[in-house]
Design an enzyme around this catalytic site. Sequence first.
Site, short mmCIF file in Angstrom:
data_model
loop_
_atom_site.label_atom_id
_atom_site.label_comp_id
_atom_site.label_asym_id
_atom_site.label_seq_id
_atom_site.Cartn_x
_atom_site.Cartn_y
_atom_site.Cartn_z
N HIS A 73 0.72 -1.18 -0.02
CA HIS A 73 0.11 0.04 0.05
C HIS A 73 0.96 1.21 0.04
CE1 HIS A 73 -3.02 2.88 1.08
NE2 HIS A 73 -2.50 3.16 2.20
N HIS A 97 3.50 6.75 5.57
CA HIS A 97 2.39 7.50 6.19
C HIS A 97 1.41 6.69 6.82
CE1 HIS A 97 0.16 5.18 2.86
NE2 HIS A 97 -0.95 5.55 3.58
N GLU A 101 0.17 5.31 12.68
CA GLU A 101 -0.89 5.04 12.79
C GLU A 101 -0.95 3.38 13.10
OE1 GLU A 101 -5.02 6.43 12.90
OE2 GLU A 101 -3.20 7.13 13.26
N ASP A 102 -0.26 2.58 12.67
CA ASP A 102 -0.58 1.21 12.68
C ASP A 102 0.63 0.37 13.27
OD1 ASP A 102 -2.56 1.71 11.02
OD2 ASP A 102 -1.95 0.87 9.30
N ASP A 164 -3.34 8.12 -1.02
CA ASP A 164 -3.62 7.21 -0.19
C ASP A 164 -5.08 6.74 -0.49
OD1 ASP A 164 -3.74 5.56 2.28
OD2 ASP A 164 -4.79 7.14 3.19
N ASP A 284 -23.65 12.04 -28.34
CA ASP A 284 -23.54 12.47 -29.45
C ASP A 284 -22.62 13.64 -29.63
OD1 ASP A 284 -24.95 10.66 -31.31
OD2 ASP A 284 -26.97 11.60 -31.22
#
Length: 727
Positions: A73, A97, A101-102, A164, A284
């Site tokens: 990711h 990034h 957070e993780d 992201d 068209d």
Amino acid sequence: MSQLERQKTKEIPVRAKSQSDSSASISEAELLFHELAGYLKPEDISQLQNAYLFSQSAHSGQYRESGEPYIFHPLAVASILGKLHLDTQTLTAALLHDVMEDTHISKSEISDRFGKAVADLVDGVSKLDKIEFQTHMDAQAENFRKMLLAMARDVRVILIKLADRLHNMRTLEVMRLDKRRRTARETMEIYAPIANRLGLNNIYQELQELSFHNLFPTRYKVLAKATKAVRGNRREILKKILEAIKQCLHEAGIDTKVNGREKQLYSIYKKMVEKHLTFSEIFDIYGFRVVVKDIPSCYVALGALHGLYNPIPGKFKDYIAIPKANGYQSLHSTLLGPYGTPLEVQIRTAEMHRIAESGVASHWLYKSSDSDLGDMHLRTHQWLQSLLETLSDTEDSSEFLEHLKVDLFPGEVYVCTPQGKILMLPKDSTAVDFAYAVHTDIGNCCVAVKINGENSSLRTKLRSGDRVEIITSSHAGPNPAWLTYVVTGKARTHIRSFLKTMQFEESAELGKRMLNQALLSFNVDPQTISTVQWEKLVRESGAKSKQELLTELGLGKHLPAIVAKRLAKPGELIFRSSGVNDAIAILGTEGVAVQFAKCCHPIPGDPIVGFIKKNQGLVIHIHDCSSISKNRNNKSNWLDVTWSQDITKLFEVSIKMVVANQRGVLARVAAGIAEAGSNIDNISMEGDGAHTTIHFTLQVSNRQHLAQLMRSLRHIREVARITRVRG
Ligand code: MN
């Protein structure tokens, strides 16, 4: 994927999995670095490789819903930004990034390894992640967008966030249906419009297409199929027109690239819904894009094409002379093609094309060595400024201007309630302003506040992104001190009106004393004013009663000298005799009717004067306060005041102290203040190496008390200088 299945993914034997992981992600990474080597220097690539290895080890053992190792990711996000040719800091932050957070990596760790700028970017992205978008009301979405922009002091945070989101949208199909819907709606309402405002055209369109696909899978499928069929049928016509256009421009001597443009499914869908057009009516219309070398060529090409096919009147737009709000420039015209088909033509220079594709991102395009942060900020600022100057009067641009204001003129803060509702407040708003913005009753009863879960002072200035929870008590009421720091009109009005009712009598009492003083100065004995005189005055002034008139006097709505003049019979007016001490005695407990000036902080013992401020009552200043000297000429606003003999209240005073920077010095000073029987109301500090300047707001009972306090503080070894601040 169910909880159980996810569990299983994680239990796959680490060695086998990690081997295949790392080889797969290494090839992804190699691909990325190969692409980036096309425009970055070798030392930049090696920083990015370090960031990649760091991120990979931080995320090791984590998997995405698709089962891929997590590192895929951040690699994909960096690759999206690499396609925009962004600078190394942005790309490094993109690789990192999600680590804050993780994983358990801290901001300071990132800062140590990759520099403060990168750490700030990663931190910014992590903060945006914490806000959850909760309702779908339009105004709410609008505020959310503003909050995003306001929170990201550095627009690159938003660029990373958008990349992201784009990758998450590309890989959304593995998610549960309800999650897909929610994410797609949020993308459509929040992220796509931001990409559009920032001029990131490709990202904007892809986000929209992906959202449309996930929100309305069936409609998307039907439309995709129909489009494909029609495109096949019209291929021949399209080719003919394209040839004719190329030929025509060639004959006009213009070196150019011409492309047919395919319409996005979502834009077809939107036109069908909004303009009630049928699929074939929309389809068209053919779109062409002509890219030329300079601006004069744009107009030459336009002339040539208008000669080839007739232009449809009213359809020509010159976005070169008047660019769109997001910086977009092009000439647009619609021509009547062969077989009566309308042709939409866009003509632009290569430079305009680049901005049309990458918008704000083009300002962070990688430059060799001079692209330090300050320079980049300068460039964006100039870009935003030039946008403001060239804004056209379309509705679009005024809206964009509103958004830019958030970035350029940070005059607003966006904060949310515990329920996730977002409120917009003016800059410097405090928790009290917030409380009144939520509801008048909350404001009137607020006693404490939690900001982002931490107990904070009610006078704390709020910052964008703060989550604010007001604690109320039914017995509480507004404090006059709030008036010194609230900034919203709503809070001010309600506090005043509450206090007015509460302190009606106090104000009336002060008004009476002020009026008596004025009467005495005309040598009129207040006792001799008759009821008839009073009734006449009350009637003329529009007040309901004598009491109300006195209250208004106390609150500064009328000037006592003028009221006294009208009350006394003209014949009774004589010159005041000297030597009469008619100054009003101030107790300090008069409530809202008497305020002590913030500029000079008078305390008992100081020589003082009173200034009648319209609708705010009497403001007490030290007699030589510099902030009032310019108003001294207007005698009718000034009142002789003196301190009452029996004051028990404590008064705020402002102290400036220079101390040597040593451990525990603040604690010793604070202990000294407490020992001297004073309280600290507020502290702020500024340091310059060896010394720190501390500003205190303290509470003392009078000058004597203050003198004692300062004497005892001078005994502290680290205290180099201590002065009272007046004006
Ligand atoms: Mn992410």
